[in-house]
Each structure stands twice: as structure tokens, then as C-alpha cells.
Design an enzyme around this catalytic site. Structure first.
Site, short mmCIF file in Angstrom:
data_model
loop_
_atom_site.label_atom_id
_atom_site.label_comp_id
_atom_site.label_asym_id
_atom_site.label_seq_id
_atom_site.Cartn_x
_atom_site.Cartn_y
_atom_site.Cartn_z
N LYS A 124 0.81 -1.23 0.00
CA LYS A 124 0.00 0.00 0.00
C LYS A 124 0.84 1.28 0.00
O LYS A 124 0.42 2.32 -0.49
CB LYS A 124 -0.93 0.00 1.21
CG LYS A 124 -2.02 -1.07 1.16
CD LYS A 124 -3.06 -0.76 0.11
CE LYS A 124 -4.21 -1.75 0.14
NZ LYS A 124 -5.11 -1.57 -1.02
N GLU A 164 -9.66 5.96 3.18
CA GLU A 164 -10.44 4.88 3.76
C GLU A 164 -9.46 3.76 4.08
O GLU A 164 -8.39 3.70 3.51
CB GLU A 164 -11.49 4.39 2.76
CG GLU A 164 -10.97 3.37 1.72
CD GLU A 164 -9.91 3.91 0.78
OE1 GLU A 164 -9.82 5.15 0.61
OE2 GLU A 164 -9.14 3.11 0.21
N SER A 212 1.54 -9.75 -0.65
CA SER A 212 1.25 -8.31 -0.61
C SER A 212 1.44 -7.68 0.77
O SER A 212 1.69 -6.50 0.88
CB SER A 212 -0.17 -8.07 -1.10
OG SER A 212 -1.09 -8.85 -0.36
#
Lengths: 397, 257
Positions: free
Chosen positions: A90, A112, A378
Site C-alpha cells: 500500500k 479509507e 502483498s
């Protein structure tokens, strides 16, 4: 060649667009008009890559998972996005968008978050770049991803619990959009996935494309060819998958596979497998596959993994699914938990529950012994320990 | 002639439009509320199609949408009710709702149903004007349905003109950068925005909405536009469970006089 690139108006085939209320028009238009120039600006590129290297620790390693490969009788590589600063892919997007927001003169960021990874990444870059940060998070997610809530607070972000709907990711996106509608001038909405109105799907994809850019060189170095046989990634909104697919979209012999969260199973009403159970519709500003009832009301998703617990998916994936360029399979909660435990014991790596969905596909698909399979790891599983330990207690010794 | 056009021809100022969510507060209340609104002086009614994820709405309308869905309201149910309602009510009726339920229902099917029932306009905040122009404008025209577009404080003049071209019936002037249910500030910035748009000589009449809640804010809207739209404040009034819905309508409308 251009089949998988976004069109000028923001479409991948029939999916995409910008279905936004007029209140967001000016902000979205500003982004649409400027994002490509900004991303291609040499100064931006240099700062972005410097931060990815010196701050986030890129390139992330490509690790040959020997024991896992032995278990599945093929060659399995893990792209270690979990080793990024803040523990997931991210941050790639957060750094890029924060730089962009600065260039646009914005001083406040809203975001968010589901699993909290995007929230932590956003809070982190806001601290780094001296910007005000507000993160919306479903009250249910706050409960199940506690460590990340603490991290965001530590980093100086304001975490606002959302009590609407199922109190998960979809509801957090709703609130972040409402915040942006109410503070359009000074605020940038740092959306965390390849969803939302154009240009977000393309913007986030391009910022995550660093994953496949690195992978090409690493594969070449390790195997002599930049192309693996298969790439597997989990898909909620779909940003880590978009990032690791991106530079391979036009390499048709590379098999691209997405793992959707089946929850309790795709034939139950407790699932988050959007492509496999949804149909075309508009959610959060884009036309894509959406989980909905006959009246077009969005149905509440369910997954044990907060990051995949979302009733929509990026329009790029809807297009890849429709054209058959990528395949999508569903993985249940239990399958993901087992895969997380297996990786921990086999390779000494505790994966995030999201990434565990990608790992679980190894049990469902067969690969030839000489195949090179890359799994996008991830994120790391620290945030999920509470859930993972519960599962461990139920496991027979 | 479309009833909206007729209204703006016969009444130039002080037009009151009231919004509420279909199916709120109770499953059977929609017909009573519409009828009572007309009886108590509303010039036009906007009936909300409830949606699970109303991103442009504040807490009051969110809650009413949620309740309406729980009450079993849907576009299909609403259309069936509207056929009865139209027999009793002569003022313009507009449906307002998010795009996905409309898309799933089918725009063509919806327009023809609306035309048969006698519904005069649609407001779909997340249907972009460009998309409307490309795919649906002719359809709306053929069925005599007005598509009412929104203008906000951020909308540049040039785009306001485009929206004015594409909109019909009236232009919905969103009073401030906010979701529904805020308060009208009437600070210098807001006044300047209203005056600027009013002075543009647009072809559509203007109606101001968002933050209009009482006599005072309504008067402010009347100063700059043909009328004002009340939504959240009216829905709050319907929350009162001590009275029947039609009684709540009466009390609320009396306070606006």
C-alpha cells in the site's frame, strides 16, 4: 497492444468511467487533467523512486520458496511486498499520491482503510510530508485490525470509526467520499485501491506497477527469462494484483490469476467474491462488477480478511475477467487460514490474511514441475495475529 | 406540457419543493405524505428512491434510506405506489436517486413507466451529464421527462452553461460544498456564488437546495432563485412518532408559513 490500458475517458473495455456527483466534479477533473503529466514528470519520478528506495526499502526481494516449492512440486517465488516499510504494498501508492497531492497544493489527506494497511501507509506518508491526515475505518474493522489502529494514532492520524452498513471497507469509502465532498478545496482523497472514479484505477495501477517492473528484472536474473509462467495475487479492490500484472498484461503467455475472498463460500450469502458472484453496476464512481441484489442495492460482503471484504472491484479486473486475460478463483476463510499457517511453518513468513488467499490457490491449481510461479506476498500478518492464533487453537496438533 | 414547466411559468418566485425518501418512515406512508404535502402548500415534490450507499447524503437522509429499504421500498414498489398517487396529486413529481438502482431497472423501461404514470423529472446525482448527453438525452426527451442537473460552488461558469444546456425543468443549485443536511451559512462567499449564478441569465429557472431547513433559509433561497428545496429538515420532522405522517407534514409546513 493497448487493449488493457485505460481509455482517455477512463474505460477498460466497457468498465470504468467516473460516476460522481457534481460536488466532486472539480476535484476529479483536476486529477484527470494532471495525473499523467505529473507521473511522467522527471522530477516527480525521481522523488518517488528515491522514497521507494530509501524510505520504503525497495526493491522488495523475490524469494525462491524452496520448501513450498517442494510441497507443491513446482517452482514458487514470493514477491516480498510484505517487506515494505509499513508492511504491505500500500505504501507504493500512498507515497505517489501524497507527492501528487502536494503538487496540487492540498494540505489535508482523507483515506479509507479496511485492513488498516492503507490507513497506516497514508498516515505514514502524511507524517513524512507534514500533511493533515484523517482515516475512515469501519467499526468492525477497527475491532479486528487493532494493531493498525494503534499505529495510525501513533503516526498522528485521526481515525474516525464508521458505524454505517456492515461497518467495513465499503462504508469507510462512503464516509471518505462524503468528507471529500464537504472539503473539496484543501483536501485530497488518497484512495487506496484501483477502484473509484477515473483516474483512480489507472493512477493507483501505475503507482503499484513498480512491483511488476522490478519483477521483470528479478525473474530474468533468477531464471534467465523475465516472464514467469504464472502470477498469482489476491484481489479485493485489486491494487496489488494490478501492480504485479501490469507489465505482463501484454505478455499473453504469462498466466495471470486473481484470488477472490469466498468468505464462507460463494454459494452462501457470506462472501466477498465480487467477480464470481456480482454483476455489472456502479459503485463508488465506477462501472464494474458489483455485488448487488435484484433492485441494484449493494449487498454486504463478508470475508475474514478485512482488506478483501469489499463488494466492488477495480474496473481493470472486471475487464481482464471478461476478456479472459486473467483468471479469478475463490478462496474461503478456512483455506486462507490454512495457507497462512502453512507458509509460516514452511518458510518462516507470516503472511497477511489477504495474501494468504493467493497462497491458498496452490492447493487448487496444478502446475508442472518446471513452471515458475510467482505469488505476490502483498502484506505481512502481524496485524492478523489475533485471528491467526484463534485458528491455531482450533487446529489439531 | 410537463408539469414542472407549467409551474415555473405560472409561479416565478417563492417556489417550495420538498424532498423525502420513499418508504420512510413507514411502509405505507408514502402516499399519505405526498398528498399531505400538496394539501399543505408544497409546489413540487422530490421523492427519493432509497439506495444502500448514498454518498452525497448526510446522516439524516442516510438513515431514512436505510429504514426505507428495511421497510421493503424499491423502485418497482415505488412505481406501483406512484400510479395511485398521481390520481390524487396534480403538482410536479420528481424522482431522485442514485444511478445503480436505475441502471439495473433499465433507463428505457423507467422513462416509459414514468411517462405513463405522469412523473415529470429525474435527479440522478451520480449520473454524469456527459454520460446523460451521450446515452439518455433523447430517451428523456421522447418521454417528456426532465433531467435536472446539479451546480455547486466549485462549478466554473463555462460548465454551468453546459449544464444549463443539458438540464431541463430547472437547475439544482447546491448551496455549499457539503452533503445534504448541512446549514445555510449565507456568508459573503455563498451570497456571491448565488448572485453570480443568478446573474448569468441561464435558460433554466434555479432552485436552491442543501441546507434549506426553515423559513429563514427558505427566504434566503427565494432572494436569489425561483425557489428552495427542503429535504433533511422535513425528514427529521417525519421522525416524530407521536403523530401520523400527514399530521407531521401539516405541522412542518405550518412552520414555514
Amino acid at each position: 497492444m493497448n487493449d488493457y490500458q485505460v481509455s482517455r475517458t477512463g474505460y477498460y473495455g466497457e468498465f470504468g468511467g467516473a460516476f460522481i456527483p457534481e460536488m466532486l466534479y472539480a476535484n476529479i477533473k483536476e486529477l484527470q487533467d494532471s495525473y499523467l503529466d505529473m507521473l511522467e514528470d522527471p522530477g516527480f519520478r525521481e522523488t518517488y523512486l528515491d522514497l521507494l528506495r530509501d524510505y520504503s526499502g525497495r526493491p522488495t526481494p523475490l524469494f525462491f520458496a524452496k520448501r513450498l516449492s517442494g510441497q507443491y512440486r513446482t517452482n514458487i517465488y514470493l514477491k516480498r511486498e510484505d517487506l515494505n516499510h509499513t508492511g504491505a504494498h500500500k505504501i507504493n501508492n500512498a507515497i505517489g499520491q501524497a507527492l501528487l497531492a502536494k503538487k496540487l497544493g492540498k494540505r489535508r489527506i482523507v483515506a479509507e482503510t479496511g485492513a488498516g494497511q492503507h490507513g497506516v501507509a497514508t498516515a505514514t506518508v502524511c507524517a513524512l510530508m507534514d500533511m493533515k491526515c484523517t482515516v475512515y475505518m469501519g467499526a468492525e474493522d477497527i475491532k479486528r485490525q487493532k494493531p493498525n489502529v494503534g499505529r495510525m494514532k501513533m503516526l498522528g492520524a485521526k481515525v474516525i470509526p464508521v458505524y454505517q452498513g456492515n461497518q467495513t471497507l465499503k462504508d469507510a469509502v462512503n464516509e471518505a467520499m462524503r468528507d471529500w465532498i464537504s472539503h473539496p478545496a484543501e483536501t485530497h482523497y488518497l484512495l487506496g485501491s484501483v477502484v473509484g472514479p477515473h483516474p483512480y484505477p489507472d493512477l493507483v495501477t501505475r503507482l503499484q506497477a513498480i512491483i511488476s517492473e522490478e519483477l521483470k528484472g528479478q525473474m530474468k536474473e533468477k531464471t534467465g527469462s523475465e516472464d514467469p509462467g504464472t502470477i498469482i495475487a489476491c484481489v479485493g479492490g485489486g491494487s496489488n494484483a494490478a501492480g504485479i500484472f501490469y507489465h505482463y498484461l501484454d505478455h499473453p503467455h504469462v498466466r495471470l490469476i486473481g484470488a477472490e475472498a469466498a468468505g464462507k463460500g460463494i454459494h452462501t450469502n457470506k462472501t466477498a467474491a465480487t467477480l464470481l458472484t456480482g454483476r455489472p453496476g456502479v459503485l463508488h464512481g465506477s462501472f464494474s462488477s458489483v455485488m448487488q441484489d435484484d433492485d441494484g442495492q449493494i449487498t454486504e460482503p463478508y470475508s475474514i480478511s478485512a482488506g478483501l471484504d469489499y463488494p466492488g472491484i477495480g474496473p481493470l479486473h472486471a475487464h481482464l475477467h471478461q476478456t479472459g486475460r486473467a483468471e479469478y478463483y475463490a478462496v474461503t476463510d478456512d483455506e486462507a487460514l490454512d495457507a497462512a499457517l502453512n507458509l509460516s511453518r514452511k518458510e518462516g513468513i507470516i503472511p497477511a490474511l489477504e495474501s494468504a488467499h493467493a497462497l491458498a490457490l496452490l492447493d487448487k491449481l496444478d502446475f508442472p514441475p518446471d513452471e515458475h510461479v510467482v505469488i505476490n506476498l502483498s502484506g505481512r500478518g502481524d496485524k492478523d495475529l489475533q485471528t491467526l492464533l484463534q485458528h491455531l487453537e482450533n487446529e489439531p496438533d | 406540457m410537463n408539469r414542472i414547466d407549467k409551474l415555473f411559468i405560472t409561479k416565478k418566485t417563492g417556489i417550495l419543493s420538498v424532498y423525502f425518501t420513499a418508504g420512510y418512515p413507514a411502509p405505507g406512508s408514502t402516499t399519505k405524505i405526498v398528498t399531505a404535502l400538496e394539501e399543505n402548500g408544497a409546489d413540487m415534490i422530490e421523492i427519493g428512491i432509497p439506495f444502500s450507499d448514498p454518498v452525497a447524503d448526510g446522516p439524516v437522509i442516510q438513515k431514512s434510506s436505510h429504514r426505507a429499504l428495511q421497510n421493503g421500498m424499491s423502485l418497482e414498489v415505488l412505481l406501483n405506489r406512484l400510479s395511485e398517487i398521481r390520481n390524487n396529486v396534480t403538482i410536479p413529481l420528481i424522482l431522485m436517486g442514485y444511478f445503480n438502482p436505475v441502471l439495473q431497472f433499465g433507463m428505457e423501461k423507467l422513462c416509459s413507466r414514468l411517462n405513463r404514470i405522469g412523473i415529470d423529472g429525474l435527479i440522478i446525482p451520480d449520473l454524469p451529464p456527459e454520460e446523460y448527453a451521450k446515452k439518455y438525452r433523447n430517451l428523456f426527451r421522447d418521454h417528456n421527462i426532465h433531467n435536472i442537473l446539479l451546480v455547486t460552488p466549485q462549478t466554473p461558469d463555462e460548465r454551468i452553461r453546459t449544464l444549463d444546456d443539458l438540464s431541463s425543468g430547472f437547475l439544482y443549485l447546491v448551496s455549499a460544498s457539503s452533503t445534504t443536511g448541512g446549514k445555510l451559512s449565507m456568508d459573503t462567499g455563498q451570497k456571491a456564488y448565488f448572485s453570480r449564478v443568478a446573474a448569468m441569465g441561464l435558460s433554466n429557472p434555479l432552485m436552491i437546495g442543501f441546507g434549506i431547513s426553515d423559513r429563514e433559509s427558505l427566504d434566503a433561497a427565494y432572494q436569489y432563485a425561483a425557489g428552495g428545496i427542503i429535504g433533511s429538515a422535513f425528514i427529521r420532522a417525519l421522525e416524530n412518532r407521536d403523530c401520523a405522517p400527514e399530521e407531521n407534514v401539516k405541522i412542518f409546513m405550518n412552520k414555514l408559513r
